[in-house]
Enzyme design. Sequence first.
Site, PDB file in Angstrom:
ATOM      1  CG  HIS A 438     -59.873  -2.164 -75.354  1.00  0.00           C
ATOM      2  ND1 HIS A 438     -58.676  -1.948 -76.756  1.00  0.00           N
ATOM      3  CD2 HIS A 438     -59.209  -0.646 -75.134  1.00  0.00           C
ATOM      4  CE1 HIS A 438     -57.637  -0.336 -76.543  1.00  0.00           C
ATOM      5  NE2 HIS A 438     -59.212   0.112 -75.435  1.00  0.00           N
ATOM      6  CB  THR A 439     -63.787  -6.330 -72.329  1.00  0.00           C
ATOM      7  OG1 THR A 439     -62.604  -6.261 -70.928  1.00  0.00           O
ATOM      8  CG2 THR A 439     -64.631  -8.433 -71.935  1.00  0.00           C
TER       9      THR A 439
END
Length: 472
Positions: A438-439
């Site tokens: 979930h960068t």
Amino acid sequence: MSRTDVIVVGAGAAGAVLAARLSEDSDRSVLLEAGPIPSEPSRFPADLLDARFVPGAQPGHPAVRGRYLGGSTTVNGGYFIRARREDFDRWAAAGNPAWAYERILPFPRALETDLDYGPHDVHGADGPVLVRRGEVKHPAAAAFAAAAQELGFPREPDKNAQSTPGFGPVPSNAVDGLRLNTGVSYLRAALNRPNLTVVGNSRVLRVVISSGRGTGVLVDHGGRHTILDAGEVVPCAGSFVTPHLLHLLHLLHLSGIGPRTDLERLGLPVLKDAPAVGARFSDYPQVLLEWAPRKDLGEPTDSWLGGCLHLSSCDGAYEGDLEVLQSLTPMAAPVGGTVTVPGAPLAFLVSAQTPRRTGMLRLRSADPARPPRIDYGYLRAPEDRRRLREGVRTAVALTDTRTFGEVSRALLGPDPGTLANDRDLDAWIAGHLGTAHHTCGTAPMGPADDPATIVDRYGRVHGIAGLRVADT
């Protein structure tokens, strides 16, 4: 090719959406750079849209990304949970007023067709993305629900309604076993528009800057390098590739937007000293806890996703920042191309989802084919370690309940001695650590006078006309 009004780089979670939305205006020409471009779901490899698999979860690929129409929405888990109200309002308070929750709410409502709630104050009923919550009927999911109730956690039947965090089903853009990526949900209806051109099997090498303005892209298409001209360029290549494109621009010679020291180290002239690019990104550390079923519980019918529990860590700084997510398929399943592996354990995925900016992306080379160095910076802060300990201990407590014991024969770690000692548990977590993929925050937004930002609230790159960023 003739000059295009807008070039969208990348056909994933952001790019496919943006190209489809922009091309609704028949007077605007749009060019979309993409990987392979199957026009129908039946033309995708079967495992890429089968919602019982998570192609991006295969071992040996720490930062998996999708190079297909739909991008990483083709290889992800189909998890469709919105940010919380406090997140939006925090972004608004940081100089981005357009992102306040009440101002943003019409957009998630417009993009979805919620098959469970229909038209509603917080849900939409006529958007391109179908959303459904899996029924908590699989024996493992039902046991998880009963265990959460036994421990006194509240029910949270709709995780997109901003209610009290608790246990509930996972909203998903997987319906009837099909992962509906953005290529399917947004682009399928747009591909025949005369003002939308999709250049498949291509790769943008650099963004072209002329006189302080984005004017096109340098593309590798079948081994041939071509410059495509545009009135505006919008990188939507993902949280790692987009900042890489900003670092390496095509001027009369190579140049870049990024930290001056990094660019000069590689012999690149500095078009814009922007220390915020890639400097402090965020992602969620995730730990895998496996347990052995007492018997074969059967395979899931539609999705790998079981139930999901959210709870707040003990400091109370962020509501619902700990997540215990259930997998109904063994972790070995995607590798073997099957949803069942006889005798294999099932798993909980424990994540600390507190906002955190300890990651760093740095260039290795001026060659765009060489990926940047990515350092997530996990477990360096005491708060990160404490939150993960809380999450792991909660997951273990769930497996220890009477109700979950009806389906579980044993937890496969950590053992009671490790659980009881913070230092030992920290070591166990470090040995079982992964990323939630979930960068975000590699090109952060905010006012132009804030050196910690690179784009404004509408994605416009500070100081460079005709260049926006439209992804995480």
